[in-house]
Design a protein around this motif. Structure first.
Motif, PDB file in Angstrom:
ATOM      1  N   LEU A 160      11.626  38.549 123.639  1.00  0.00           N
ATOM      2  CA  LEU A 160      10.379  39.052 124.213  1.00  0.00           C
ATOM      3  C   LEU A 160       9.203  38.222 123.716  1.00  0.00           C
ATOM      4  O   LEU A 160       9.046  38.026 122.513  1.00  0.00           O
ATOM      5  CB  LEU A 160      10.155  40.503 123.780  1.00  0.00           C
ATOM      6  CG  LEU A 160      10.880  41.600 124.547  1.00  0.00           C
ATOM      7  CD1 LEU A 160      10.666  42.931 123.846  1.00  0.00           C
ATOM      8  CD2 LEU A 160      10.364  41.673 125.981  1.00  0.00           C
ATOM      9  N   GLY A 204       7.283  42.673 129.624  1.00  0.00           N
ATOM     10  CA  GLY A 204       8.599  42.365 129.075  1.00  0.00           C
ATOM     11  C   GLY A 204       9.110  40.953 129.351  1.00  0.00           C
ATOM     12  O   GLY A 204      10.318  40.729 129.311  1.00  0.00           O
ATOM     13  N   ARG A 216       9.152  46.616 131.037  1.00  0.00           N
ATOM     14  CA  ARG A 216       9.777  46.104 129.831  1.00  0.00           C
ATOM     15  C   ARG A 216      11.038  45.317 130.164  1.00  0.00           C
ATOM     16  O   ARG A 216      11.312  44.297 129.580  1.00  0.00           O
ATOM     17  CB  ARG A 216      10.158  47.277 128.931  1.00  0.00           C
ATOM     18  CG  ARG A 216       9.642  47.158 127.529  1.00  0.00           C
ATOM     19  CD  ARG A 216       9.795  48.490 126.857  1.00  0.00           C
ATOM     20  NE  ARG A 216       8.509  49.152 126.872  1.00  0.00           N
ATOM     21  CZ  ARG A 216       7.853  49.508 125.760  1.00  0.00           C
ATOM     22  NH1 ARG A 216       8.374  49.260 124.582  1.00  0.00           N
ATOM     23  NH2 ARG A 216       6.688  50.091 125.823  1.00  0.00           N
TER      24      ARG A 216
END
Lengths: 415, 415
Positions: free
Chosen positions: A251, A243, A187
Motif C-alpha cells: 500500500l 488503496g 481499500r
C-alpha cells in the motif's frame, strides 16, 4: 402466528442505508400475518449481543419517514466479526427470548459473512429462522449483484466533485496550480475512483488520471501521464483510490513517513502523490481527501441508488415471507439504456467473503481511464436527483433518539 | 459617445464568481449609451498585459447564461501583483488601444490593491478611467462589506458536510472511530471554519470543536475539548482552518515533517491533528481535507450568496456609469431576520491591503464554538438553494471555448 423480526445495520455507513431500513419497515407493515414486531438492534450485531433493542412501534412515523433522506446509520453500526461458539449461542438465546423468526442484516461483505454464519447455525440446530442479508456498500465490491446500494450516490458525489474541481483548477492553471489530486475511498477495489471517469464528457475534461488498487502503481508511468495531460490540456486532475499499491503489492499509504511530532504518519495517498508531482515535475499541486464526505453526502444522492436501496429493503421482507432463507436481494441489470433492473434473490454462500474487483474491460489499456464498456456500466447508477428537505439553509436531518426495550436476558459482555 | 469596458477575474475562484460576471454583462447591456463593447481579459490581469482579450459579443447567449450556474473562473484567473512602472504603463497602452473607459476587476484583497493602483495611476495621469473592484472571496476577509460573494456558498457546503459527516461518525463511534477532523480553507482568518458552527442546532451536534487562526492553537486545551466532547456526546467532529497557528504564531502546517520519499511534507493540519488525537488520546480518527471541493461546489450554492454575487456585478456597472470611480460595491446588512441587505459603494482605499478577522464576539469564550452573535451573523448567508441544471446525473456545466481578438499592440512578456 406471526413471528418477530430483527434488523441491524453493519459496517461503514452510506447515504442510503437508512432508506433500505425504510423499505424494510414499510414492507414489514404490509405483512402483519407473517411479521409481528420489528425490532432493531442498536449498533449492529453488538446491540443484538448486548440485547439493546429498539421497538419500532415506539418510534413516531415522522421519524421513520425521515429515514429516506438521512445519511449515516440511524440505528448505529459496527464492524464486528461474529465469533462462533459463545457469541452465536448468545444470539440465538436472544432470538428465542424475543421470538425472532426473521433476521435482517444490512451491510457489506463482512456482514454477509455474519448473516451466513447465523443462517448455517440455525439450519444445523434445526431452528426456524430466516436470515436475509441486505446489501450496502459505497465500495461496490459485493459479488452477485450488479451494484451495491450506496455506491451510486457516492459515485455521483465524487464525479460531481471532480467536474467542479476540474473547472476550479483550469481557471488558474496557466500561471499557478496545475495538478489537483483527489483521494477517494477504496481499500481493495477502485470502483469509486473509476466511476469519477463519468465526469469527463470529452477527452481533456477532468479526471485526467485515475489510479486504482487493481492497477499496480508505477511512479514513472504516473508522472508521464500527468506530464502529458498538462502538455495537452493545461492541467491535470488525478483521482486516486486510498488503496493503491506499488508493483510489489505494498500500500502506498503504508510506506511510512513521520509527522512533526515524530509519530508514524496516518495514510493519505493524496499528499503523497502531490509531493511526488511537485518534487519530480516542479508543479504546484493541490490535494483533497474526501473520506467521510463521500459516504455521507445525502444532499447529492443518486435517484436510482435511492430507489434500489429502498427496493432491496422491501425485497428482503418479500423474499423472507416467501420462505427464502440465507439469501441476499441483488440488483439484476436488464438494460443499460434506458436503464432497467429488478431485484432477485441470490444465495448468501455465493456472496460472503468474496470481493469483486473492477474488471479490466472497464478501463482503458493504460488502466488510467474509463473504457466505453466501463462508462456504460457506471452511467445509469448516478442518474436522478432526490435532495433532502432543507431548513435554515441546511439539510433537515433529524436528531435520532431511540429508547431500548427492557431486557429479558442476563447481561452479556462482548469481548 | 460610449466607451468600452474591460472585465477580468482574479485570485482563487468561487462557485459564484461567474454569476458576478453575468450580473455585470447583463447590466452593461442595459446601458449601450455609456458602455460600448465589453471585453474580458483572459486569466485576469495577465491577459490584459498580454492583450489576450475576449469580445463578449462573439460569445453566444446560451454560454453567457450558463455563467449563473457554473463554478470556477470561466475566463481564467491569476494571482499577479501588478508592478508599478512597466506593467502599469503597458496596461494603460492597452486601455488606449481599445478605448477602455471602464475597468472592472473581480477578486479579493490583492485584486482590490491592483484595482486601486490602476485607479490612482489614471487619476495621477489625468486619464479618464473608471476602475471598480467587484468583491469575491470564499475567505470573507474583505473589509467594508458585510460579507463577500462566494463565502456564503462555501459556508453552506461546509456546514452541510459537517452535519453529514457528524451523522456518519456517530453511527459507529461506540465501537470504532470517535474523532473526525475536517480541514477547511482560511490561511489568515477562520470565517469558513466558524460558519460550520451553524450545523449544530443543539449542543452535542457536530461540529464539537472549531479551530481558527484567530485563536492560538494550544494542544492541551484542544485535547481536553476533544476528550470532553467524546465523554459527553460519544464522538467529536473537529473543524480546523488550514491556517491555525501555535501560541508563537507559527503555522501548524509548516512545522515540518517528511514523506516516505524524504520530501518536505506539504501542509495539511487535518492529518496532523488526527495523529495528535490518536497518539495522545488513543482514539481512532478519520480526517478529510476539503481544499478545492469547498470553493467549487456550485451544486450546493447558497441562494442569498448567488443573488449577492449577481447584484455586485450589476452594481459595479450602475456605480461606474453614475460616475463613481475607485470604489467597490459592498453588501450592507439592514437586518438579520428577516434578512435584508442592499449594495453600496465604498472607496477602494478603505478595502485594499486590509484583512478582516472573525470578531471575538462571534465565538464562545473558549474560542472553539459559535456565539449567539456569530450565529446571527452567519445564519442568513447560507439560506436558499439554487442547484444547477443536471444532465446525465451530473451538473451540466459548459465547456468554455473563448477565442481572443486580434492584437493591436506589440507583444509583451510578463516576467
Amino acid at each position: 402466528m406471526p413471528r418477530n423480526a430483527l434488523y441491524a445495520q453493519s459496517g461503514g455507513v452510506t447515504p442510503v442505508i437508512n432508506a433500505s431500513a425504510w423499505g424494510l419497515i414499510s414492507a414489514a407493515r404490509r405483512h402483519p400475518q407473517q411479521i409481528g414486531k420489528l425490532y432493531v438492534a442498536k449498533d449492529g450485531i453488538l446491540g443484538a449481543l448486548r440485547e439493546e433493542l429498539i421497538d419500532l412501534a415506539s418510534v413516531p412515523d415522522s421519524q421513520l419517514v425521515a429515514l429516506r433522506h438521512t445519511p449515516g446509520g440511524a440505528f448505529g453500526s459496527c464492524r464486528h466479526k461474529l465469533k462462533h461458539g459463545s457469541e452465536l449461542k448468545r444470539l440465538f438465546e436472544l432470538f428465542a427470548a424475543w421470538d425472532i423468526g426473521y433476521f435482517f442484516y444490512n451491510g457489506g461483505g463482512d456482514s454477509a459473512d455474519t448473516c451466513l454464519k447465523v443462517a448455517e447455525f440455525a439450519q444445523y440446530q434445526g431452528i426456524d429462522l430466516v436470515a436475509v442479508h441486505i446489501p450496502k456498500t459505497i465500495d461496490n465490491d459485493l459479488p452477485q449483484t450488479d451494484c451495491a446500494p450506496g455506491f451510486g450516490s457516492a459515485a455521483k458525489y465524487l464525479a460531481t466533485t471532480v467536474r467542479e474541481c476540474g473547472l476550479d483548477l483550469a481557471s488558474m492553471s496557466s500561471s499557478s496550480t496545475k495538478v489537483f489530486v483527489l483521494e477517494v475511498m477504496g481499500r481493495h477495489t477502485g470502483w469509486l475512483a473509476a466511476a469519477t471517469g463519468l465526469a469527463a464528457r470529452v477527452p481533456g475534461e477532468a479526471p485526467h488520471v485515475i489510479l486504482l488498487p487493481e492497477v499496480p502503481f508505477e511512479p514513472g508511468g504516473f508522472l508521464r501521464a500527468v506530464r502529458e495531460a498538462i502538455a495537452q490540456y493545461g492541467s491535470c486532475v488525478v483521482v486516486a483510490a486510498e488503496g493503491i499499491r506499488d508493483t510489489s503489492g505494498v500500500l502506498l499509504a503504508q510506506t511510512g513517513g513521520t509527522d512533526p511530532f515524530g509519530h508514524m504518519q496516518l495514510g493519505g495517498v493524496a499528499p503523497l502523490l502531490a509531493n511526488l508531482v511537485k518534487s519530480e515535475l516542479g508543479h504546484k499541486c493541490h490535494w483533497a481527501v474526501a473520506d467521510y464526505m463521500q459516504r455521507s453526502a445525502r444532499h447529492l444522492v443518486s435517484g436510482n441508488d435511492l430507489e434500489q436501496a429502498i427496493a432491496v429493503g422491501e425485497a428482503a421482507v418479500d423474499f423472507a415471507i416467501a420462505g427464502q432463507r440465507s439469501i441476499m436481494p441483488a440488483i439484476v441489470r436488464e438494460a443499460d439504456q434506458p436503464y432497467r433492473w429488478h431485484v432477485d434473490a441470490v444465495p448468501l454462500k455465493r456472496v460472503a467473503n468474496k470481493e469483486r474487483a473492477v474488471p479490466a474491460t472497464y478501463l482503458s489499456d493504460d488502466g488510467m481511464h474509463l473504457s466505453t464498456t466501463g462508462r456504460a456500466y457506471f452511467a445509469p447508477l448516478i442518474l436522478g436527483e432526490m435532495p433532502p428537505p432543507f431548513e435554515h439553509g441546511l439539510p433537515d436531518y433529524p436528531r435520532w433518539h431511540f429508547s431500548t426495550v427492557e431486557k429479558r436476558l442476563a447481561g452479556y459482555e462482548v469481548l
